[in-house]
Design an enzyme around this catalytic site. Structure first.
Site, PDB file in Angstrom:
ATOM      1  NE  ARG A  80       6.558 -21.766 -30.500  1.00 60.48           N
ATOM      2  CZ  ARG A  80       7.160 -20.608 -30.413  1.00 60.48           C
ATOM      3  NH1 ARG A  80       7.472 -19.958 -31.469  1.00 60.48           N
ATOM      4  NH2 ARG A  80       7.449 -20.062 -29.249  1.00 60.48           N
TER       5      ARG A  80
ATOM      6  CB  CYS B  16       2.992 -22.004 -34.314  1.00 62.25           C
ATOM      7  SG  CYS B  16       2.298 -21.832 -32.676  1.00 62.25           S
TER       8      CYS B  16
ATOM      9  NE  ARG C   4       3.673 -21.673 -28.629  1.00 58.27           N
ATOM     10  CZ  ARG C   4       3.453 -22.980 -28.582  1.00 58.27           C
ATOM     11  NH1 ARG C   4       2.957 -23.599 -29.612  1.00 58.27           N
ATOM     12  NH2 ARG C   4       3.740 -23.670 -27.510  1.00 58.27           N
TER      13      ARG C   4
ATOM     14  CB  ILE D 289      11.650 -16.927 -26.567  1.00 59.57           C
ATOM     15  CG1 ILE D 289      12.383 -16.140 -27.657  1.00 59.57           C
ATOM     16  CG2 ILE D 289      11.025 -18.175 -27.130  1.00 59.57           C
ATOM     17  CD1 ILE D 289      13.657 -16.820 -28.125  1.00 59.57           C
ATOM     18  CG  ASP D 290       9.023 -11.652 -23.824  1.00 63.03           C
ATOM     19  OD1 ASP D 290       8.418 -12.651 -24.272  1.00 63.03           O
ATOM     20  OD2 ASP D 290       8.514 -10.866 -23.018  1.00 63.03           O
TER      21      ASP D 290
ATOM     22  CB  VAL E  14      -2.790 -19.921 -22.298  1.00 67.15           C
ATOM     23  CG1 VAL E  14      -1.308 -20.281 -22.390  1.00 67.15           C
ATOM     24  CG2 VAL E  14      -3.319 -20.234 -20.900  1.00 67.15           C
TER      25      VAL E  14
ATOM     26  NE  ARG F 214       3.988 -30.538 -33.203  1.00 69.35           N
ATOM     27  CZ  ARG F 214       3.430 -29.539 -32.523  1.00 69.35           C
ATOM     28  NH1 ARG F 214       2.542 -28.773 -33.086  1.00 69.35           N
ATOM     29  NH2 ARG F 214       3.777 -29.295 -31.274  1.00 69.35           N
TER      30      ARG F 214
HETATM   31  C1  UD1 Z   1       3.976 -25.248 -23.329  1.00 73.35           C
HETATM   32  C2  UD1 Z   1       3.469 -26.521 -23.956  1.00 73.35           C
HETATM   33  C3  UD1 Z   1       2.172 -26.276 -24.721  1.00 73.35           C
HETATM   34  C4  UD1 Z   1       1.152 -25.609 -23.810  1.00 73.35           C
HETATM   35  C5  UD1 Z   1       1.749 -24.369 -23.155  1.00 73.35           C
HETATM   36  C6  UD1 Z   1       0.823 -23.736 -22.153  1.00 73.35           C
HETATM   37  C7  UD1 Z   1       5.486 -27.741 -24.421  1.00 73.35           C
HETATM   38  C8  UD1 Z   1       6.394 -28.326 -25.440  1.00 73.35           C
HETATM   39  N1  UD1 Z   1       4.474 -27.028 -24.862  1.00 73.35           N
HETATM   40  O1  UD1 Z   1       4.291 -24.352 -24.386  1.00 73.35           O
HETATM   41  O2  UD1 Z   1       1.681 -27.528 -25.177  1.00 73.35           O
HETATM   42  O3  UD1 Z   1       0.035 -25.222 -24.577  1.00 73.35           O
HETATM   43  O4  UD1 Z   1       2.971 -24.720 -22.478  1.00 73.35           O
HETATM   44  O5  UD1 Z   1       0.433 -24.650 -21.194  1.00 73.35           O
HETATM   45  O6  UD1 Z   1       5.657 -27.956 -23.240  1.00 73.35           O
HETATM   46  N2  UD1 Z   1       5.093 -16.126 -23.590  1.00 73.35           N
HETATM   47  C9  UD1 Z   1       5.642 -14.863 -23.728  1.00 73.35           C
HETATM   48  N3  UD1 Z   1       7.000 -14.734 -23.559  1.00 73.35           N
HETATM   49  C10 UD1 Z   1       7.798 -15.791 -23.225  1.00 73.35           C
HETATM   50  C11 UD1 Z   1       7.216 -17.067 -23.084  1.00 73.35           C
HETATM   51  C12 UD1 Z   1       5.860 -17.216 -23.273  1.00 73.35           C
HETATM   52  O7  UD1 Z   1       4.951 -13.883 -24.013  1.00 73.35           O
HETATM   53  O8  UD1 Z   1       9.007 -15.604 -23.071  1.00 73.35           O
HETATM   54  C13 UD1 Z   1       3.642 -16.296 -23.798  1.00 73.35           C
HETATM   55  C14 UD1 Z   1       3.341 -17.181 -25.005  1.00 73.35           C
HETATM   56  O9  UD1 Z   1       3.340 -16.427 -26.202  1.00 73.35           O
HETATM   57  C15 UD1 Z   1       1.977 -17.732 -24.654  1.00 73.35           C
HETATM   58  C16 UD1 Z   1       2.029 -17.839 -23.126  1.00 73.35           C
HETATM   59  O10 UD1 Z   1       3.096 -17.003 -22.701  1.00 73.35           O
HETATM   60  O11 UD1 Z   1       0.977 -16.812 -25.018  1.00 73.35           O
HETATM   61  C17 UD1 Z   1       2.234 -19.257 -22.606  1.00 73.35           C
HETATM   62  O12 UD1 Z   1       3.403 -19.782 -23.169  1.00 73.35           O
HETATM   63  P1  UD1 Z   1       4.281 -20.908 -22.449  1.00 73.35           P
HETATM   64  O13 UD1 Z   1       3.673 -21.266 -21.125  1.00 73.35           O
HETATM   65  O14 UD1 Z   1       5.688 -20.462 -22.479  1.00 73.35           O
HETATM   66  O15 UD1 Z   1       4.077 -22.126 -23.435  1.00 73.35           O
HETATM   67  P2  UD1 Z   1       5.177 -23.041 -24.088  1.00 73.35           P
HETATM   68  O16 UD1 Z   1       6.218 -23.386 -23.092  1.00 73.35           O
HETATM   69  O17 UD1 Z   1       5.577 -22.496 -25.403  1.00 73.35           O
END
Ligand code: UD1
Length: 431
Positions: free
Chosen positions: A103, A127, A132, A134-135, A339, A409
Site C-alpha cells: 500500500r 488489508c 486504510r 487515502i482521502d 490508529v 516484508r
Molecule cells: C504508516 C506506516 C505503518 C504505521 C502507520 C501508523 C509506512 C509504510 N507505514 O502507514 O507501518 O502503522 O503509518 O503509524 O510508513 N487514514 C485515513 N485517511 C487517509 C490516511 C489515513 O482515514 O487519507 C487513516 C488510516 O486508515 C489509519 C490511520 O489514518 O486508520 C493512520 O494511517 P497513516 O498514518 O496514514 O498510516 P500509513 O501511512 O498508511
C-alpha cells in the site's frame, strides 16, 4: 474468513521455533522500512542520482524498487546502498498489481504530481489491519489545485499548476503528511500542513528533502511549512535505524528472560515502548550516546495498560509484540488500538498458544500470567507475524509460524539474527 486463512496458510515457507532459550548477545537493526520506502519515492523529485545507504533487504523495498522501475526510473541496489536516478522517464502510473502488494506505493503520488503535474496510481485496497483510506492524501492535493478523479480503481491527479495552501489534516496520517510534503515542493509559494505526523521517519524524509535543496520547517512538530519551487538535486543519505525492529528485539529479550544489546537505532525514537517495558519490570538501559539499549529480562512482570497513538505516542506497529509480553505479566492489562480499525486479527492465533486475550471494540483485555505452548499459527500481517515469533520464543515446545511472507516484508534475516542470539529457529520450505 476461516477459509481465507486456511488457504493462505497453506502456502510458502514457515519458521519453526523451539522456545525456551534466553536470548543473549548483541544485535544490530537495519534501516527503517518506513523511511527507506519514502526516500526512494522522493528520488522521483529530481533527475539527478540519489544514493541511499542502510536500505534494508526486505520485500517491501523490492516492491518499491519495482514500482520505480515500472515508471522508468533506474534503480540499482547493492549491499544496502540504493541508487535511484529518475532522469528522463515517461511512466506516470503505479499499477494495481504492485500497489496491491504494498500500500505504501501510494507515496509516489505526491512526487509525481510535484514534478510532472500528473500521476495515475491504483487505489490501495484494504488489508488485514483495516480499510486504510487515502482521502486525506487526495483532499490535500485537491486543495493545492490538483484535479483528482477516481476511475476504474485508479486515482488520476492532474495539475498544470499547484499552489501552496494551508492544509489541516483530520488526523496526523503518516502517508498523507509525506505525500503532501513532497507535492508541496512542486507548488508555488508556501504550504502549511497542520496536524502533521511527527514520526521519526517523517523527520528523516524532511532531512533528505532539505539535503536535496528543499526548504522545510517544523519537521517533527505538528506544523510543517514547505516552500515550493526550489530546484532539487541529487543527494546521499543514510536511512535512520528501524525503531520497530529494535522494539521487536527488545520484547524478544524480555519474553525469554535474556540479556540483549540492541544497536543501530536511536532509543529516543522508541521512548514510550521502552518506558512501558520498564513499567512491566524489564530492565532497559540506554547507552550514553543514545545509539543503543541493553534489555535484560526480569523474573516477575506486572501488567500495564497501553494505548496506541501517533508519534510520540505508543506505536501501533509495536502493539502486537507488546501483547505477548503482557500475556506473561501478572494481572490484567488493557491494550487500546487508536490508529487502525481492526488490528487485533492475530489475537486468535496468540490465544491458540495459551494467551487469554478478549477483544471489546478497540480494546484488548489481556489476562496475564500465562504459560505459552507451541503450536502451528498463521501470520496475518507483518507485525502480527513478529508477535507470533516472539510468542514462539517464549513458549514451551515447538511453534510453527506459517505465512511468513508477511514477516519478510519488514524484517531482514529475522531468523538469522535471532539464531545468533541463541534462539532455536529455522526457516523451512514449502512441503
Ligand atoms: C504508516 C506506516 C505503518 C504505521 C502507520 C501508523 C509506512 C509504510 N507505514 O502507514 O507501518 O502503522 O503509518 O503509524 O510508513 N487514514 C485515513 N485517511 C487517509 C490516511 C489515513 O482515514 O487519507 C487513516 C488510516 O486508515 C489509519 C490511520 O489514518 O486508520 C493512520 O494511517 P497513516 O498514518 O496514514 O498510516 P500509513 O501511512 O498508511
Amino acid at each position: 474468513m476461516a477459509w481465507v486463512c486456511y488457504y493462505r496458510c497453506m502456502n510458502g515457507e514457515k519458521l519453526v521455533i523451539t522456545g525456551g532459550n534466553p536470548l543473549r548477545g548483541e544485535v544490530r537493526v537495519g534501516g527503517a522500512k518506513n523511511s527507506a520506502l519514502k526516500l526512494m519515492a522522493a528520488g522521483l523529485l529530481t533527475p539527478e542520482e540519489c544514493v541511499i545507504h542502510n536500505v534494508p533487504q526486505i520485500t517491501d523495498v523490492e516492491i518499491m524498487a519495482e514500482v520505480l522501475r515500472h515508471l522508468g526510473v533506474e534503480v540499482a541496489w547493492e549491499e544496502g546502498t540504493m541508487r535511484v536516478r529518475a532522469g528522463d522517464f515517461k511512466g506516470r502510473e503505479a499499477p494495481y498489481h504492485l500497489v496491491r502488494r504494498m500500500r505504501a506505493s501510494i507515496v509516489v503520488l505526491g512526487p509525481l504530481v510535484a514534478r510532472f503535474g500528473e500521476a495515475k496510481v491504483a487505489i490501495p485496497g484494504g488489508c488485514n489491519i483495516g480499510s486504510r483510506k487515502i482521502d486525506m492524501h487526495l483532499r490535500g492535493l485537491a486543495e493545492m489545485g490538483a484535479e483528482i478523479s477516481t476511475e476504474h480503481g485508479y486515482v488520476y491527479a492532474r495539475a498544470s499548476r499547484l499552489r501552496g495552501r494551508h492544509i489541516v489534516l483530520d488526523f496526523p496520517s503518516v502517508g498523507a503528511t509525506e505525500n503532501l510534503m513532497m507535492a508541496a515542493l512542486g507548488a508555488e509559494g508556501t504550504t502549511v500542513i497542520e496536524n502533521a505526523a511527527r514520526e521519526p521517519e517523517i523527520q528523516d524524509l524532511a532531512a533528505f528533502l532539505v539535503s536535496m535543496g528543499a526548504e522545510i520547517r517544523g519537521a517533527g512538530t505538528p506544523i510543517l511549512e514547505v516552500e515550493g519551487g526550489a530546484e532539487l538535486h541529487g543527494v546521499e543519505h543514510t536511512v535512520i535505524g528501524d525503531r520497530i525492529e529494535a522494539g521487536t528485539f527488545a520484547v524478544a529479550a524480555a519474553v525469554t528472560g535474556g540479556d540483549v544489546a540492541i544497536t543501530g537505532f536511536r532509543p529516543e525514537h522508541l521512548a514510550l515502548p521502552l518506558e512501558k517495558m520498564r513499567a512491566v519490570g524489564v530492565e532497559v538501559e540506554e547507552d550514553e550516546e543514545g545509539e543503543a539499549v541493553r534489555v535484560r529480562g526480569g523474573r516477575k512482570y506486572r501488567g500495564v495498560d497501553v494505548a496506541t497513538l501517533p508519534f510520540p505516542g505508543f506505536p501501533t506497529d509495536m502493539q502486537p509484540q507488546i501483547m505477548v509480553l503482557l500475556s506473561l505479566a501478572e494481572g490484567t492489562s488493557v491494550v487500546t488500538e487508536n490508529v487502525f480499525e481492526s488490528r487485533f486479527m492475530f489475537v486468535d492465533e496468540l490465544n491458540r498458544m495459551g494467551c487469554d486475550i478478549t477483544i471489546e471494540g478497540h480494546h484488548a483485555i489481556v489476562r496475564g500470567g500465562r504459560r505459552l505452548s507451541g503450536t502451528e499459527v498463521c501470520a496475518t500481517d507483518l507485525r502480527a507475524g513478529a508477535a507470533l515469533v516472539l510468542a514462539g520464543l517464549a513458549a514451551e515446545g515447538e511453534t510453527q509460524v506459517l505465512d511468513i511472507h508477511h514477516i519478510d516484508r519488514g524484517y531482514q534475516k529475522l531468523e538469522e539474527k535471532l539464531s545468533k542470539l541463541g534462539a532455536e529457529i529455522r526457516r523451512v520450505g514449502d512441503d
